[in-house]
Each structure stands twice: as structure tokens, then as C-alpha cells.
Motif scaffolding. Structure first.
Motif, PDB file in Angstrom:
ATOM      1  N   ALA A 166       0.757  -1.348   0.062  1.00  0.00           N
ATOM      2  CA  ALA A 166      -0.208   0.050   0.221  1.00  0.00           C
ATOM      3  C   ALA A 166       0.967   1.418  -0.026  1.00  0.00           C
ATOM      4  CB  ALA A 166      -0.798   0.079   1.285  1.00  0.00           C
ATOM      5  N   TYR A 167       1.820   1.208   0.803  1.00  0.00           N
ATOM      6  CA  TYR A 167       2.712   2.322   0.990  1.00  0.00           C
ATOM      7  C   TYR A 167       3.500   2.920  -0.433  1.00  0.00           C
ATOM      8  CZ  TYR A 167       7.233   4.912   2.088  1.00  0.00           C
ATOM      9  OH  TYR A 167       8.226   5.848   1.961  1.00  0.00           O
ATOM     10  N   VAL A 168       4.013   1.600  -1.039  1.00  0.00           N
ATOM     11  CA  VAL A 168       4.938   1.855  -2.180  1.00  0.00           C
ATOM     12  C   VAL A 168       4.067   1.992  -3.325  1.00  0.00           C
ATOM     13  CG1 VAL A 168       5.087  -0.497  -3.017  1.00  0.00           C
ATOM     14  CG2 VAL A 168       7.101   1.113  -3.212  1.00  0.00           C
ATOM     15  N   LEU A 169       2.737   1.594  -3.252  1.00  0.00           N
ATOM     16  CA  LEU A 169       1.863   2.066  -4.518  1.00  0.00           C
ATOM     17  C   LEU A 169       1.437   3.509  -4.696  1.00  0.00           C
ATOM     18  CD1 LEU A 169       0.083   0.524  -6.864  1.00  0.00           C
ATOM     19  CD2 LEU A 169      -1.725   0.362  -5.025  1.00  0.00           C
ATOM     20  N   LEU A 170       1.051   3.938  -3.174  1.00  0.00           N
ATOM     21  CA  LEU A 170       0.654   5.292  -3.193  1.00  0.00           C
ATOM     22  C   LEU A 170       1.927   6.162  -3.577  1.00  0.00           C
ATOM     23  CD1 LEU A 170      -1.090   5.070   0.124  1.00  0.00           C
ATOM     24  CD2 LEU A 170      -2.169   5.801  -1.803  1.00  0.00           C
ATOM     25  N   LEU A 171       3.127   5.861  -3.039  1.00  0.00           N
ATOM     26  CA  LEU A 171       4.259   6.738  -3.371  1.00  0.00           C
ATOM     27  C   LEU A 171       4.450   6.652  -5.044  1.00  0.00           C
ATOM     28  CD1 LEU A 171       6.792   8.269  -2.281  1.00  0.00           C
ATOM     29  CD2 LEU A 171       7.771   6.049  -2.129  1.00  0.00           C
ATOM     30  N   SER A 172       4.222   5.263  -5.493  1.00  0.00           N
ATOM     31  CA  SER A 172       4.562   5.367  -7.175  1.00  0.00           C
ATOM     32  C   SER A 172       3.586   5.874  -7.673  1.00  0.00           C
ATOM     33  CB  SER A 172       4.406   3.969  -7.480  1.00  0.00           C
ATOM     34  OG  SER A 172       5.670   2.960  -6.622  1.00  0.00           O
ATOM     35  N   PHE A 173       2.227   6.131  -7.333  1.00  0.00           N
ATOM     36  CA  PHE A 173       1.061   6.826  -8.120  1.00  0.00           C
ATOM     37  C   PHE A 173       1.441   8.227  -8.063  1.00  0.00           C
ATOM     38  CE2 PHE A 173      -1.264   3.522  -9.624  1.00  0.00           C
ATOM     39  CZ  PHE A 173      -2.133   2.977  -8.621  1.00  0.00           C
ATOM     40  N   GLY A 174       2.092   8.536  -7.087  1.00  0.00           N
ATOM     41  CA  GLY A 174       2.371   9.840  -6.707  1.00  0.00           C
ATOM     42  C   GLY A 174       3.399  10.273  -7.744  1.00  0.00           C
ATOM     43  N   VAL A 175       4.707   9.790  -7.640  1.00  0.00           N
ATOM     44  CA  VAL A 175       5.710   9.762  -8.457  1.00  0.00           C
ATOM     45  C   VAL A 175       5.581   9.822  -9.711  1.00  0.00           C
ATOM     46  CG1 VAL A 175       8.054   9.417  -8.769  1.00  0.00           C
ATOM     47  CG2 VAL A 175       7.261   9.359  -6.536  1.00  0.00           C
ATOM     48  N   SER A 231      13.049   4.723  -3.493  1.00  0.00           N
ATOM     49  CA  SER A 231      12.502   3.496  -3.339  1.00  0.00           C
ATOM     50  C   SER A 231      11.419   3.195  -4.420  1.00  0.00           C
ATOM     51  CB  SER A 231      11.836   3.397  -1.942  1.00  0.00           C
ATOM     52  OG  SER A 231      11.001   4.366  -1.621  1.00  0.00           O
ATOM     53  N   CYS A 232      10.578   4.157  -5.114  1.00  0.00           N
ATOM     54  CA  CYS A 232       9.720   3.667  -5.914  1.00  0.00           C
ATOM     55  C   CYS A 232      10.228   3.551  -7.307  1.00  0.00           C
ATOM     56  CB  CYS A 232       8.272   4.709  -5.992  1.00  0.00           C
ATOM     57  SG  CYS A 232       8.770   6.330  -6.654  1.00  0.00           S
ATOM     58  N   PHE A 233      11.587   3.522  -7.575  1.00  0.00           N
ATOM     59  CA  PHE A 233      12.094   3.820  -8.974  1.00  0.00           C
ATOM     60  C   PHE A 233      11.883   2.324  -9.441  1.00  0.00           C
ATOM     61  CE2 PHE A 233      12.968   7.852  -8.731  1.00  0.00           C
ATOM     62  CZ  PHE A 233      14.075   8.208  -9.446  1.00  0.00           C
ATOM     63  N   LEU A 234      12.250   1.252  -8.769  1.00  0.00           N
ATOM     64  CA  LEU A 234      12.307  -0.040  -9.266  1.00  0.00           C
ATOM     65  C   LEU A 234      10.791  -0.618  -9.726  1.00  0.00           C
ATOM     66  CD1 LEU A 234      14.056  -2.612 -10.267  1.00  0.00           C
ATOM     67  CD2 LEU A 234      13.921  -3.300  -7.903  1.00  0.00           C
ATOM     68  N   PRO A 235       9.805  -0.203  -8.747  1.00  0.00           N
ATOM     69  CA  PRO A 235       8.414  -0.584  -9.257  1.00  0.00           C
ATOM     70  C   PRO A 235       7.902   0.368 -10.570  1.00  0.00           C
ATOM     71  CG  PRO A 235       8.273   0.245  -7.088  1.00  0.00           C
ATOM     72  CD  PRO A 235       9.924   0.108  -7.397  1.00  0.00           C
ATOM     73  N   LEU A 236       8.536   1.446 -10.698  1.00  0.00           N
ATOM     74  CA  LEU A 236       8.155   2.203 -11.677  1.00  0.00           C
ATOM     75  C   LEU A 236       8.757   1.562 -13.379  1.00  0.00           C
ATOM     76  CD1 LEU A 236       7.804   5.927 -10.483  1.00  0.00           C
ATOM     77  CD2 LEU A 236       6.019   4.518 -11.083  1.00  0.00           C
ATOM     78  N   PHE A 237       9.877   1.204 -12.931  1.00  0.00           N
ATOM     79  CA  PHE A 237      10.472   0.776 -14.251  1.00  0.00           C
ATOM     80  C   PHE A 237       9.939  -0.533 -14.474  1.00  0.00           C
ATOM     81  CE2 PHE A 237      12.765   4.252 -14.716  1.00  0.00           C
ATOM     82  CZ  PHE A 237      13.952   4.525 -13.721  1.00  0.00           C
ATOM     83  N   PHE A 238       9.533  -1.383 -13.516  1.00  0.00           N
ATOM     84  CA  PHE A 238       8.797  -2.782 -13.929  1.00  0.00           C
ATOM     85  C   PHE A 238       7.436  -2.325 -14.309  1.00  0.00           C
ATOM     86  CE2 PHE A 238      11.588  -5.299 -11.838  1.00  0.00           C
ATOM     87  CZ  PHE A 238      11.694  -5.606 -10.564  1.00  0.00           C
ATOM     88  N   SER A 239       6.914  -1.235 -14.109  1.00  0.00           N
ATOM     89  CA  SER A 239       5.672  -1.097 -14.570  1.00  0.00           C
ATOM     90  C   SER A 239       5.631  -0.550 -15.975  1.00  0.00           C
ATOM     91  CB  SER A 239       4.861   0.153 -13.672  1.00  0.00           C
ATOM     92  OG  SER A 239       5.317   1.408 -13.823  1.00  0.00           O
TER      93      SER A 239
END
Lengths: 404, 349, 345
Positions: free
Chosen positions: B55-64, B255-263
Motif C-alpha cells: 500500500a505504501y509503495v503503491l501510493l508513493l509510486s502513483f504520486g511520483v 524506493s519507487c524507481f524499481l516498481p515504476l521501471f517494472f511498470s
């Protein structure tokens, strides 16, 4: 050509400003009250706030000015020292210890005294500094005190609380921070007094320390028929990985958490885990931290043992500073700088802690108030040592004696 | 028949594209944990921590992602998270509003600061990085003043905040709300349409009459809202926080770079927001796995897994930016192999 | 006759002349505004310097020590930022400079502990800094990665490597370089010599050689630069290498200043470098408006501002808020003459 003009104009501007500086450089600093500059890395913890209030109060009562600067690196420390020098400060209290040698060199070259009230230089550093006229010394818990703090804490939870399964928080042990290494060694040394217990094949303090310094404790190397270490965490990130490890360890039965520092943060997280996880009960946390109001409230959660520095712990540093400024520097018998230990206060309940706070706070008065300090300023080394060595009961006795 | 075969193939390709990264992360981390003598999800609490982290990293990733995908790199992410979380915590705890109140207040507070950042950006027309740096300094300073000099912010003996953060149901609801919000706003509104137009062609979009400034301000506001909610969740996770300044908040956004690159990869096969969710799911498998491994292997410290995470990021980035070349290389090798086999068969004949 | 009739009776050549005069006047105004804006960073630095001197005198502070502090504070940031100008002017970006500096200093420090040789310390610092800096750009060029993202990743990697070096080779969470190796250089004169020397070298390379012109061209218009035969990859790698020299010198200066290195040594240099460049008037997008001396101007502006604020304000968070506001205001003032029509990205 245009670029040459630009470069020249920049150089000229700098020369002008530097020249102005040189012309007015003969102006000296302010003279008057004794001025003490405090350099610290931590300015937000309860301990830091308690010391700040204490020093400001003593400043008001004893007539010295105190100013605080937060630094994050050794170069900022040196810069802050030089800034205080330009403002005409007399003494530096060095709470941070990024580079004691550079800090003392910077202070002494500006004829400012330096006291280290929260930690000691290493043996090698002390050898370099002990004959420096402006280095007054260090007065803080020694490595032995840190070791004994860890030892006593482990002993308390085993003998008084009947615990045998532990989770350990090692703080900055991985980074070789001496006080944390000593505390951790103390805990393990107590456990290893049991015949069937050893860590990586060793049992004594001297053997344990090389196994711990710069490494994370490995629970699988802890062999015991009496005790268990179910988990170990270190570092101050308190991230998901920390929570995972703490949860796993608590679920594995290590419900007694021994912390070398930041016990309040560990207690808060452990408390949250306890409340949210029915599998985990009977959690208790002990830490070598500080005697402050924050830790009193931590006792309402799962905090059960607090050992640490108190607000008046700054008193010996104030005595050393004022003695030196008044021309009666307190030194060792061979004229070298001091390297004295101080004791921690220990509270095992909220009531204990609150009674300690009641005798050492801004509102009701500090244990080592101005009357106590005035007795020790310019006094002999043996007399001064009484102040440094006092535990809680002895501290109260000193207060009563000099406040009749 | 051919058409439905093609469609089936297309769906299969999409399915593989969507699932491959989460599955690889799950399998690899499960194997790594097993090799270390533990398992990825050792107990109920592992699932709780997983959903909390997700939940935390999802909110952060959406925002970034909102600003980053339009070429705006905002350094004030962490500062907005911190200030939203601190304001939310202080007001909610003092008024007894609880964790839900805290998240709502945190989201609104950070949305306001995000809006201010956006207004500065459009009014001054400076690079977003400059605005971000300036706002980081200011917001961190404001946090220090709000907390009376960086004093710890906590919840005393009220454990409802921590319990909320490890409540799988609550975290799922938060994620679904955030996901639904992002999908609706960015894919089914005029604002979202304009956003995507500006993303791909700034000059042309402005020339066709899209109001770039209002779009940017709204982007910053929505980002701020996400950061505030993430910040509140983060404070719940540690049952309090002791703020720090001097650019210490800048590292939070990395910390949200990796999930964003996956996405970035998954997004070729599905909706962008769902791709971000799947990227975060994959990332969180790695995070939980690291925690489980370091519990068993003492030498697997945070510095070691920071390096490993960075290596994964670099390797994945290399693949993402050279995917076509890699595919060509693979195909070319196959092609050459087929030719060789063919000529060998011809020779035999 | 009314004025209108007078104007209407003017011949075409006269009307043209008036229009030309008006255009020339407008252009002159714009040029003056542009020139004023060009000198804002220099003016800001001078104003801050004067403010500090005046206020310090009023308070009775020792200006000699004060200037020592300013030069010492500005040195690390100015060295790193001056080297970084090569990167930014070519249109690239690098956030890993601070971490690179720490790793270079640690390796240099370890060599110093082992060998006791000052020369080897300097050499090691330079070699490691240049290697790490070039590594960023080589990886980015070789694998077609966005340089910016690469540098963020490497920032984290270098930070972790620095911590590993300290835990493996350090004592008590630090790497203590013997002060005797570097004490002789720990003075203001050395720092000024290092700064001026490096600044002169970089200015020469940037303003008087093809290198600088190529970098500005690449930063201003990468497509045209490519079409004119400028090899962007080679030039970017060279820019990073030059930046590495600045980082190496800064890491050596850090060892000289504070020989005991810890994980927090030089921690704020990475971000302060960015702020210094912006304060000094550097265009973060690079291109023809890049200025080599912006780094030095900005570093000293920040040092003057810190010292000025220290006179009256205790509590670093107030200083931080003021810095943040000033930062944005200064950049805005500087960009007045060149406001883009669309929002910057």
C-alpha cells in the motif's frame, strides 16, 4: 574577449570582498561572559532536549552564554568551531565525535577549550590530545561502563524477570560504534557465564568483541542450553525489513527485546506488533538510552528497563569549562587532560523513572544545580571525581549536601 | 478461425507480459528464501507486512509517476510525505480521529502543499527540479517548526494506528480506492486525456488549446495527496516518527524507481495504473524476501541488499532500453541456428 | 493642424525611420535588462558578502576567522560544482557526485593509512573519482540508459559501498587517516590555491578551447550537434571525466580538512552543489548560456549566506527555510530575461 571580461569581473569582485575582509580583520571578538558553543549531531531526541534545557538553565544561573549548532559531518563540525571562534567563544562542548582530532585542532588553534561530555576519544586519539593545552578532556561513560550497562540489563531480565529467549537490537554495532559494541558484548558475556553457552566458540569480553565489531550478530552462532536468541536487527532504518525481522523473532518466542540504543523506537514498534498480533504476548523491551520524559511514556507500552544518561550529566563538563576559563584547570596529576568515567542511572519502572525525573528537571530543579557546580569549579581532581562517579543515590546525596 | 487464433495469441502474449515480472519476482525470492532456510511468507504477519508495504509503495509510486512521466522530476516528494504524515498524526492523535482520519488529513495537507508547489511551478516557469529543491528546504524547515524542533511524533499507548497499518483489509481498501481514483481520473476524464496529450507532445497539445498550467497544478495536487497518504501510512508503520532535515527526505522517492521501471515494461500490455500496481506487487516480493533472508543470514545486511536492489534496477533498465536489440539478438541467433540446421540437413541429403 | 494630421502628412521614409528608432529603443531596453539579469548572481554574491562583513563588524566578530570559515565551507562545494559544470553544460545530469566524493576520499584515506604517502593519497582520490564518474557515463552510453536515472542508481550504490568500506576497514565507524600526512596543507592558502588553480584550468578549457564550445553546442541542440559531427557519447564521457577531477580534488580537500572520514563526511555536498550552481546563475539545461564561474559564485554566495544567518539565527531549520525561498527567488530573477513560453520539463 567577452568571456575574459566576465572572468576578470568575477575575480575582481572576489578580490574586493576578500580585501575588505583583510582590512577589517583586525577587529576582534566580543569580550564579556564566558561563551560555550555546543556541537551536536542529535538535536531532536529527549536526551538532547534535556541537555539543552539544563545547559541553558545553568547558563542563566551561573552567568555563561551557551549556543547550540547541529552538525552532520566532520567538516561541518570544524566549520562550526571556526564560526564560534569568530564570535569570540571560549569553550566548545563536543557532543558529536566525527573527528575529534580535527575538532580539537581547530578549537585549540583559535584558543578555545574543548570538552567531550558524551563520549571518549579512542586510546590512540587520547595519546595525541592529552598534552594539548586546550583539550580539557572527556567525561562520559567509559567502555567498561557501557559493557557493564549491557551486562546488568541482561542480568536483570534473566534474574528478575525470568526471561530466557531474547531478540537483540544491535544499533550501530555493524559500523563499529564502540559504545554499542561494548553494550552488546556485555549482554553476551552475561549469557556466556552459563556453562553451556558460547557465541561462535567464545565466552569472555575480550574474545567476544572482535567477533562483534563491524559485524551483525549471527543468532545461529549462539549456542546455549539455557538461553535462545531468536533474532537480531541492527541499523536505524526501521523499515519493512526491520519490522519483518522483529515480527519473526517475536513470533519465534524472543519476546524479551534487549536494545543497545533507540529503545523507545524499538518499543513502539514492538508494542504495535503485540497489539496487532495475537500470537505475540508478554513482550518487554530494555534499552540503554536516557532518563527523560519520552522514556517514561515508553514504560506505558512495553518498555521495562531504562538505563541512561540524565539531564545533569552535563554538570562535570560545565565544571571543567568554568574551571579552565577561571584559570583553575582540573587536570590529571601528570598535567594531562582528563579521561573520566560517569555512571548511568537505571530505572526499572515508570515510578522509578518519574522519581528520578522529579529530582532532575527544569521546573523543580536539577540534581546538579548551580550550588553543586559552584562547589566543584576549581576544586581538586579527587573531589571532582566524586561528581563523575556518582550513581543516582550518590547524586541525590551530593545535591542534598550542597543545597543545605 | 484465423482471427480468433490471432486474438487468442494476442491475449496469451498480453497475459504473459502482465504476469511475467510478478511471477519471476515471486519465484526467485521464494527460491532465495528457501535456500536461506526460511520462506517468503513465513506466517500471517508476513502477509500483513506485505500488504502494508505494498500500500505504501503503491501510493508513493502513483504520486511520483504523475509528474515523472511528464518529464517533471520533483525532489520534494519525501518532504511532502513527511509534512502530510506529521500534520495528519498530530491532528488525528490530538482529536482522537484515529488512523483513517490521519490518512485523510495527511492527504489533504499534502495536497495543499502539492498545489502550492504546482502554482510556483506555473507562475515562475522554472525547472521542476529547482522548485522541488526549494520546496524540500522549505517544507523540511516547516516540519521542524511544527514539531517544536524535530521532536518525535507518536501515538502513546494507542496501538490502533499500527494495527490499522497491518490490517490486510484496510490496506486492500486503500489500494483499491487509490487505483480506482487513478484509473478514472487519468483515463476517463478530460483532465486525464489532456494529461496524456501533454505527456506525448507538449508543444502540439498547448497549440491545440490544452491549458498546460491548470493541468500541471492539478497533477501536483493529486501527487501531493498520494504522498500525504503514503506519509501517514509510513508513520503508522513505525508507530511514530522523529523527523530529520538537511535533505534527508530526498532519498524517500528513490524506493519507487524499481516498481515504476517494472511498470514501464508491464504497461505495454495493460493499463498504466494497473501496471504500476503489478510493478509494486513485484517490488514488494523482493522487499519481504530481503527481510526474510536477512533474518536468517546475518551477513545479508541492508547495505548488501541496497547494492543488490541497485543491480536489479540497472539490469532491468538495460533490458528495458535495449529490448528490441535483445530480441533481435535472440531471434538472429535462432535464425542463424535454423539456417545451419537446414544447410546441415541439405548436405546430408 | 492636429497631431494626427501632422503624422498622417509624414512621408513613408520618415514613418519608417520612427519605427526603426522605436525598435532600436526597445532592443536597447531588452539588452540592458538582459545585461542586468546577467549580473544578478554576481550582484547577489557581492551583496551577501557585504551584508556579512557589515553585520559581523557590528557584532564585533573576528573577520579573519570568519573568512577562513567561508573559504573552507565553499571549497568542497565549489570544486565539485565547477567540475559538474562540464556535465550540466553538455545537457547531462549527475546526482552521484557527493557519494562519489565520499568513496574516493575513503579509498584515498585507506591508501594514506597503508602507505603514509601524500602523493599516493592525491593520486588515488583523483583516479577513483574519475573512474567512478566515467563509469556512470560509460554504462549509460553503452546500454542506452538515461544518464539521470543511472546517476541516481549509482548514488545509492556508492553510498552502500562507502558504508561497506567503513565497516570492513574502519574503526569505530570511521576511517582515521593519520593527520600528519595532510596537516601541512590544512590552511586557507592551500584551499585558495586549489580553488583558483582548478577554476582557472576549467575556465580555460571551457572558454578558450573547442571542448567548451562543443559542450555548449551539445547542451543547446543535441540534434544539430550530432549532425555537425560531434560525437555525443565521447563528449559526455569526457565531461564526466573532467567532473571526476573536481570530485577527486574535493575528496582530497576533505581529507585535508577532516582526516577522520565517516559515512556522513561530505553528506550535504551533493545537493549543495546543485544549489550552488543555480545560485551562481548556471542554466541547468546546459547549452550556450552555461557559465563555468557560476559554481564558484554560487558556492561563495551560499557560504556568505550561511555565515550571515549564523550571526542572528540559531536553529538550522530557519536557515533552511530562508535558503529555500532565496534559492527559488534568485533563480527566478535570473531567468526573467529568458522566460520560456511553455512550462519547463
Amino acid at each position: 574577449m567577452k568571456n575574459m571580461k566576465k572572468v576578470l569581473s568575477v575575480i575582481l569582485a572576489f578580490t574586493l570582498i576578500l580585501a575588505m575582509g583583510v582590512i577589517f580583520a583586525s577587529c576582534g571578538g566580543k569580550k564579556g561572559d564566558t561563551k560555550i558553543g555546543v556541537l551536536r549531531e542529535d538535536d531532536s531526541s529527549g536526551e538532547a532536549k534535556a541537555w539543552e534545557e539544563y545547559l541553558k538553565k545553568m547558563g542563566e544561573e551561573l552567568g555563561f552564554t551557551v549556543d547550540f549548532t547541529t552538525t552532520a559531518s566532520s567538516s561541518e563540525e570544524v566549520s562550526a568551531i571556526n564560526t564560534y571562534a569568530s564570535k569570540g567563544y571560549d569553550v566548545i562542548f563536543l557532543f558529536s565525535d566525527d573527528d575529534i582530532i580535527a575538532a580539537v585542532d581547530a578549537a585549540s588553534s583559535n584558543k578555545m577549550y574543548v570538552v567531550c561530555p558524551t563520549g571518549h576519544p579512542t586510546a590512540a586519539q587520547y595519546e595525541q590530545l592529552k598534552n594539548n593545552e586546550y583539550f580539557l578532556g572527556s567525561v562520559a561513560p567509559t567502555s567498561d561502563t557501557e559493557y557493564e550497562a549491557g551486562y546488568a540489563m541482561a542480568k536483570y531480565f534473566v534474574e528478575q524477570k525470568g526471561q530466557s529467549a531474547f531478540t537483540i537490537f544491535g544499533g550501530a554495532t555493524l559500523y563499529g560504534a564502540d559504545m554499542h559494541v561494548q553494550r552488546l558484548a556485555g549482554m553476551l558475556a552475561y549469557f556466556c557465564e552459563d556453562a553451556g553457552t558460547s557465541y561462535d566458540g567464545v565466552k569472555t569480553r575480550e574474545e567476544l568483541i572482535p567477533k562483534l565489531i563491524g559485524k551483525s550478530l549471527d543468532p545461529s552462532k549462539f549456542v546455549s542450553t539455557k538461553y535462545r536468541i531468536t533474532g537480531y536487527m541492527d541499523g536505524f532504518a526501521f523499515d519493512d525489513a526491520f519490522s519483518t525481522k522483529l515480527t519473526n523473532s517475536l513470533e519465534a518466542g524472543g519476546v524479551c527485546v534487549l536494545s543497545v540504543g533507540a529503545g523507545d523506537t524499538v518499543a513502539k514498534i514492538a508494542y504495535g506488533i503485540t497489539q496487532a498480533n495475537s500470537k505475540v504476548t508478554g513482550v518487554m523491551v530494555g534499552g540503554v538510552d536516557a532518563i527523560t520524559e519520552d522514556y517514561a511514556s515508553a514504560f506505558d507500552t512495553v518498555y521495562a528497563y531504562d538505563c541512561g544518561k540524565f539531564a545533569s550529566a552535563m554538570a562535570p563538563a560545565v565544571v571543567m569549562a568554568l574551571s579552565a576559563v577561571n584559570g583553575n584547570k582540573i587536570v590529571n596529576s601528570d598535567g594531562t587532560a582528563l579521561r573520566l568515567g560517569m555512571n548511568y542511572w537505571v530505572a526499572t519502572s515508570k515510578a522509578d523513572l518519574q522519581s528520578m525525573l522529579a529530582s532532575d528537571n527544569k521546573t523543580d530543579g536539577y540534581c546538579y544545580n548551580s550550588a553543586v557546580i559552584n562547589h566543584f569549579v576549581g576544586n581538586t581532581l579527587d573531589e571532582f571525581k566524586k561528581l563523575c562517579d556518582a550513581d543516582y543515590d550518590a547524586a541525590k546525596a551530593l545535591h542534598d549536601e550542597y543545597n543545605k | 478461425m484465423t482471427i480468433s487464433k490471432n486474438k487468442a495469441g494476442e491475449y496469451a502474449k498480453r497475459g504473459v507480459g502482465i504476469a511475467i515480472i510478478p511471477v519471476i519476482c515471486l519465484v526467485v525470492m521464494s527460491i532465495a528464501c528457501a535456500a536461506s532456510g526460511t520462506s517468503l511468507f513465513a506466517s500471517q504477519s508476513s502477509f500483513q507486512l506485505y500488504f502494508r508495504g505494498l500500500a505504501y509503495v503503491l501510493l508513493l509510486s502513483f504520486g511520483v509517476s504523475i509528474n515523472m512521466h511528464t518529464g517533471r522530476f520533483d525532489f520534494s516528494t519525501g518532504a511532502q510525505m513527511l509534512i502530510g504524515g506529521v500534520i495528519g498524526a498530530k491532528i488525528a492523535y490530538a482529536s482522537g480521529l484515529g488512523p483513517v482520519g490521519m490518512i485523510l488529513i495527511g492527504a489533504v495537507s499534502s495536497a495543499i502543499f502539492g498545489c502550492i508547489t504546482g502554482l510556483l511551478y506555473v507562475a515562475l516557469r522554472l525547472p521542476p527540479m529547482i522548485i522541488g529543491l526549494g520546496m524540500t528546504l522549505v517544507l523540511e524547515g516547516v516540519v521542524a517548526i511544527i514539531t517544536g524542533g524535530l521532536k518525535p511524533v507518536g501515538f502513546g499507548t494507542d496501538s490502533s494506528y499500527y494495527s490499522f497499518a497491518v490490517n490486510i483489509g484496510a490496506m486492500t481498501v486503500i489500494m483499491l480506492i487509490a487505483l480506482a481514483f487513478m484509473i478514472v481520473v487519468f483515463h476517463y476524464t478530460k483532465f486525464g486525456y489532456d494529461y496524456r496529450a501533454l505527456q506525448t507532445g507538449q508543444k502540439i497539445s498547448v497549440n491545440t488549446g490544452i491549458n498546460e498550467k491548470s493541468n500541471a497544478v492539478i497533477c501536483y495536487t493529486i501527487s501531493g495527496m498520494m504522498f500525504g497518504a503514503a506519509g501517514a501510512l509510513s508513520i503508522c508503520s513505525t508507530n511514530g516518527v522523529t523527523p530529520t532535515i538537511n535533505f534527508s527526505t530526498i532519498a524517500t522517492m528513490f524506493s519507487c524507481f524499481l516498481p515504476l521501471f517494472f511498470s514501464g515494461f508491464i504497461g505495454k500490455y495493460c493499463n498504466k495504473q494497473i501496471a504500476i500496481l503489478l510493478g509494486c506487487i513485484s517490488y514488494e516480493f523482493i522487499q519481504i524476501g530481503f527481510g526474510q533472508i536477512s533474518f536468517k543470514v546475518a551477513s545479508f545486511t541492508s547495505d548488501v541488499y541496497k547494492v543488490i536492489e541497485a543491480v536489479i534496477l540497472v539490469v532491468f533498465l538495460i533490458y528495458l532500453n535495449n529490448e528490441n536489440k535483445i530480441i533481435e539478438l535472440v531471434k538472429l541467433k535462432n535464425f542463424i541456428k535454423k539456417r545451419k540446421d537446414k544447410s546441415a540437413a541439405t548436405e546430408e541429403q | 493642424m492636429s497631431e494626427e494630421k501632422v503624422i498622417n502628412t509624414l512621408s513613408a521614409p520618415d514613418a519608417e525611420a520612427i519605427a526603426e528608432k522605436e525598435t532600436a529603443a526597445r532592443m536597447k531596453k531588452a539588452l540592458i535588462a538582459q545585461n542586468i539579469v546577467k549580473y544578478i548572481p554576481l550582484g547577489a554574491c557581492a551583496v551577501l558578502g557585504l551584508l556579512y562583513v557589515i553585520c559581523a563588524l557590528i557584532e564585533g566578530y573576528d573577520l579573519a576567522i570568519g573568512f577562513k570559515v567561508i573559504i573552507s565551507n565553499a571549497t568542497l562545494v565549489a570544486l565539485v560544482a565547477t567540475g559538474a559544470t562540464f556535465i550540466f553544460s553538455a545537457g547531462s545530469f549527475d546526482l552521484s557526485l557527493g557519494s562519489n566524493m565520499l568513496v574516493s576520499a575513503l579509498v584515498g584515506g585507506l591508501v594514506g593509512i597503508k602507505t603514509g604517502s601524500l602523493f599516493l593519497v592525491i593520486l588515488t582520490c583523483l583516479v577513483v573519482a574519475i573512474s567512478l564518474s566515467v563509469l556512470n557515463s560509460v554504462l549509460a552510453s553503452l546500454f542506452n540508459l538515461p544518464v539521470f536515472i543511472m546517476t541516481i542508481v549509482m548514488m545509492n550504490v556508492y553510498g552502500a559501498i562507502a558504508t561497506l568500506l567503513i565497516t570492513t576497514f574502519g574503526t569505530n565507524a570511521a576511517v582515521p587517516v593519520p593527520p600528519s600526512i595532510v596537516n601541512s596543507l590544512n590552511n586557507t592558502g592551500f584551499r585558495i590555491a586549489l580553488l583558483v588553480g582548478f577554476e582557472v584550468l576549467c575556465c580555460f578549457l571551457f572558454y578558450f578551447t573547442k571542448l567548451g564550445r562543443k559542450q555548449k553546442f551539445l547542451g543547446g541542440n543535441p540534434l544539430c550537434a550530432d549532425l555537425t559531427g560531434i560525437n555525443a557519447k565521447k563528449l559526455t564521457i569526457l565531461s564526466f571525466a573532467l567532473a571526476g577531477i573536481g570530485i577527486g580534488l574535493a575528496s582530497f580537500a576533505m581529507i585535508v580538512q577532516t582526516p577522520t572520514l565517516s559515512a556522513s563526511s561530505g553528506s550535504s555536498v551533493g545537493m549543495n552543489m546543485l544549489i550552488a550552481l543555480v545560485f551562481g546563475g548556471m542554466n541547468m539545461n546546459g547549452g550556450p548560456r552555461s557559465k563555468m564561474y557560476a559554481a564558484m559564485l554560487g558556492a561563495f554566495s551560499m557560504a556568505f549566506l550561511d555565515s550571515f544567518m549564523n550571526i542572528y539565527v540559531t536553529g538550522s531549520w530557519y536557515l533552511q527555510i530562508v535558503k529555500g525561498i532565496l534559492f527559488v527567488v534568485v533563480v527566478f530573477l535570473f531567468s526573467i530575461a529568458n522566460r520560456p513560453k511553455m512550462l519547463e520539463r
